[in-house]
Write a protein that holds these residues in place. Structure first.
Motif, mmCIF file in Angstrom:
data_model
loop_
_atom_site.group_PDB
_atom_site.id
_atom_site.type_symbol
_atom_site.label_atom_id
_atom_site.label_comp_id
_atom_site.label_asym_id
_atom_site.label_seq_id
_atom_site.Cartn_x
_atom_site.Cartn_y
_atom_site.Cartn_z
ATOM 1 N N ASN A 83 12.812 32.575 14.944
ATOM 2 C CA ASN A 83 13.796 32.218 13.919
ATOM 3 C C ASN A 83 15.212 32.535 14.381
ATOM 4 N N GLY A 84 15.396 32.616 15.690
ATOM 5 C CA GLY A 84 16.703 32.967 16.207
ATOM 6 C C GLY A 84 17.565 31.753 16.495
ATOM 7 N N ALA A 85 18.640 31.989 17.229
ATOM 8 C CA ALA A 85 19.595 30.935 17.547
ATOM 9 C C ALA A 85 20.427 31.378 18.738
ATOM 10 N N LEU A 86 21.177 30.428 19.291
ATOM 11 C CA LEU A 86 22.165 30.752 20.319
ATOM 12 C C LEU A 86 23.514 30.908 19.655
ATOM 13 N N ARG A 87 24.125 32.056 19.811
ATOM 14 C CA ARG A 87 25.437 32.311 19.219
ATOM 15 C C ARG A 87 26.487 32.261 20.323
ATOM 16 N N LEU A 88 27.464 31.375 20.167
ATOM 17 C CA LEU A 88 28.526 31.266 21.167
ATOM 18 C C LEU A 88 29.603 32.313 20.959
ATOM 19 N N THR A 89 30.108 32.446 19.740
ATOM 20 C CA THR A 89 31.115 33.471 19.479
ATOM 21 C C THR A 89 30.839 34.160 18.163
ATOM 22 N N ASN A 90 31.175 35.435 18.120
ATOM 23 C CA ASN A 90 31.229 36.153 16.856
ATOM 24 C C ASN A 90 32.569 35.867 16.184
ATOM 25 N N SER A 91 32.743 36.388 14.985
ATOM 26 C CA SER A 91 33.996 36.188 14.252
ATOM 27 C C SER A 91 35.025 37.207 14.718
ATOM 28 N N LEU A 92 35.567 36.941 15.914
ATOM 29 C CA LEU A 92 36.552 37.824 16.528
ATOM 30 C C LEU A 92 37.742 36.994 16.994
ATOM 31 N N LEU A 93 38.852 37.651 17.260
ATOM 32 C CA LEU A 93 40.051 36.953 17.703
ATOM 33 C C LEU A 93 39.962 36.564 19.177
ATOM 34 N N ASP A 94 40.656 35.482 19.528
ATOM 35 C CA ASP A 94 40.905 35.102 20.916
ATOM 36 C C ASP A 94 39.632 35.003 21.743
ATOM 37 N N GLN A 95 38.648 34.307 21.198
ATOM 38 C CA GLN A 95 37.375 34.134 21.883
ATOM 39 C C GLN A 95 37.197 32.694 22.349
ATOM 40 N N SER A 96 36.623 32.516 23.519
ATOM 41 C CA SER A 96 36.169 31.203 23.963
ATOM 42 C C SER A 96 34.947 31.413 24.838
ATOM 43 N N SER A 97 33.919 30.640 24.579
ATOM 44 C CA SER A 97 32.721 30.722 25.394
ATOM 45 C C SER A 97 32.029 29.375 25.388
ATOM 46 N N PHE A 98 31.179 29.148 26.385
ATOM 47 C CA PHE A 98 30.541 27.842 26.472
ATOM 48 C C PHE A 98 29.109 27.964 26.967
ATOM 49 N N LEU A 99 28.347 26.912 26.680
ATOM 50 C CA LEU A 99 26.994 26.723 27.167
ATOM 51 C C LEU A 99 27.000 25.451 28.005
ATOM 52 N N LEU A 100 26.508 25.535 29.226
ATOM 53 C CA LEU A 100 26.481 24.408 30.152
ATOM 54 C C LEU A 100 25.053 24.186 30.618
ATOM 55 N N TYR A 101 24.621 22.915 30.614
ATOM 56 C CA TYR A 101 23.360 22.589 31.278
ATOM 57 C C TYR A 101 23.691 22.199 32.707
ATOM 58 N N ASP A 102 23.433 23.136 33.630
ATOM 59 C CA ASP A 102 23.925 23.033 34.998
ATOM 60 C C ASP A 102 22.944 22.263 35.883
ATOM 61 N N SER A 103 22.586 21.080 35.420
ATOM 62 C CA SER A 103 21.756 20.169 36.207
ATOM 63 C C SER A 103 22.304 18.770 35.988
ATOM 64 N N PRO A 104 22.713 18.069 37.036
ATOM 65 C CA PRO A 104 23.342 16.762 36.866
ATOM 66 C C PRO A 104 22.409 15.758 36.178
ATOM 67 N N ILE A 105 22.981 14.981 35.264
ATOM 68 C CA ILE A 105 22.253 13.942 34.549
ATOM 69 C C ILE A 105 22.778 12.594 35.006
ATOM 70 N N ASN A 106 21.887 11.726 35.440
ATOM 71 C CA ASN A 106 22.267 10.412 35.940
ATOM 72 C C ASN A 106 22.873 9.574 34.823
ATOM 73 N N THR A 107 24.002 8.925 35.100
ATOM 74 C CA THR A 107 24.707 8.153 34.076
ATOM 75 C C THR A 107 24.542 6.649 34.239
ATOM 76 N N THR A 108 23.714 6.206 35.170
ATOM 77 C CA THR A 108 23.624 4.771 35.441
ATOM 78 C C THR A 108 23.073 3.988 34.260
ATOM 79 N N ALA A 109 22.368 4.645 33.334
ATOM 80 C CA ALA A 109 21.868 3.978 32.129
ATOM 81 C C ALA A 109 22.706 4.314 30.910
ATOM 82 N N GLY A 110 23.810 5.056 31.086
ATOM 83 C CA GLY A 110 24.626 5.463 29.952
ATOM 84 C C GLY A 110 24.153 6.788 29.377
ATOM 85 N N LEU A 111 24.798 7.200 28.318
ATOM 86 C CA LEU A 111 24.518 8.516 27.740
ATOM 87 C C LEU A 111 24.779 8.483 26.239
ATOM 88 N N THR A 112 23.863 9.049 25.483
ATOM 89 C CA THR A 112 24.067 9.215 24.041
ATOM 90 C C THR A 112 23.840 10.676 23.685
#
Length: 318
Positions: free
Chosen positions: A98-127
């Motif tokens: 029942n959990g989740a991924l939390r990017l930021t708490n409610s704090l000042l001056d925060q920035s964070s990201f989640l990246l899927y670090d595996s290239p995805i082929n775009t020859t068929a487009g992307l949705t």
């Protein structure tokens, strides 16, 4: 918060489904049906204490406030600090399942990201489709969905504030490395502005000025993250600061990128399951030729990421 992420690829288009919770940044997959079978590239609910896919990467922005240093994203059902994505540093906040991924708490001056670090082929487009929830708290700028060239592997977010962790702030902080396209779901409105306040110094390339509760698009690193297009203020808010639960703040975004580099962005602002109501399908954001604007054809591969920015005196977001 994020509960499930699915990336699929078929004979038509690869597909990524995020669900983002801006109040504390969580994700969960959208219920989706397809007219044809799609093999799954990656799927993860983030509900458990750990993840097993080694391609997930997390990162934070530059420290700008010594009293509020950047904090890493974490899994709310976990506590281990040694996993692919760490658990909650203070111990589990949710039970496994029942959990989740939390990017930021409610704090000042925060920035964070989640990246899927595996290239995805775009020859068929992307949705891409994702739900996001921005509610409660007292400070946030917005959410940015961005694409980077598949040959890049960014480890640090771009600039804070109106740059939404994607674009630069000239003379202060660079933009995201390898950035190809940034789509800002902008509560405060400065992703559309070259400055952080009227009459301020120029920090970003192009844009009409501050537009609260808007969607704006910026091009890639080779164009200095120039402004491409954006909406006027939407007839609904990006966030819901008075909400006390995620469901009452739900928004759904849909992003289409064709093999030719035509981009379209839509948002379901009233949670009725379509993009047909006023403001949900802006003509300003349909079939934008981002390949021409970026000066190169659509890269053969891209990587996908979500980022959240929280700032003082502004609404709290993911």
């Amino acid at each position: 918060m994020a509960h499930k992420t699915t990336i699929k690829k078929g004979t038509n288009q690869p597909e990524l489904s995020f669900l983002v919770d801006p109040s504390v940044t969580d994700y969960s997959v959208l219920p989706m049906t397809y007219p044809y079978s799609l093999p799954t590239l990656v799927e993860d609910s983030f509900r458990e204490a750990t993840v097993t896919d080694p391609n997930w990467r997390i990162g934070v922005g530059t420290a700008v406030n010594p009293t509020s240093p950047p904090q890493q994203p974490f899994l709310t059902a976990g506590s281990s600090q040694s996993g692919i994505i760490p658990g909650s540093p203070g111990g589990p906040l949710d039970v496994p399942g029942n959990g989740a991924l939390r990017l930021t708490n409610s704090l000042l001056d925060q920035s964070s990201f989640l990246l899927y670090d595996s290239p995805i082929n775009t020859t068929a487009g992307l949705t891409v489709m994702f739900d996001f929830y921005a509610y409660g708290g007292t400070g946030a700028d917005g959410i940015n969905f961005f694409l980077v060239d598949g040959r890049s592997a960014p480890t640090q977010a771009g600039a804070l504030g109106g740059s939404l962790g994607y674009a630069q702030k000239n003379g202060i902080a660079p933009g995201i490395a390898g950035g190809y396209l940034g789509i800002g779901f902008d509560e405060f409105g400065n992703f559309s502005s070259p400055t952080d306040y009227p009459g301020g110094v120029t920090l970003r390339t192009g844009g009409p000025g501050q537009i609260p509760d808007s969607i704006a698009i910026r091009a890639g690193q080779r164009t200095d993250y120039q402004f491409i297009a954006g909406t006027t203020s939407l007839p609904f808010s990006i966030d819901n600061p008075t909400a006390t639960t995620r469901d009452s703040a739900k928004r759904t975004a849909k992003i289409d990128l064709t093999p030719e580099g035509l981009l379209s962005v839509r948002i379901d602002g009233n949670n009725d399951g379509d993009f047909l109501d006023p403001g949900e399908t802006s003509p300003n954001l349909i079939d934008i030729n981002v390949a021409d604007i970026n000066g190169i054809t659509l890269p053969r591969t891209l990587k996908l990421s979500l980022i959240h920015i929280s700032e003082p005196t502004r609404r709290r977001g993911i």
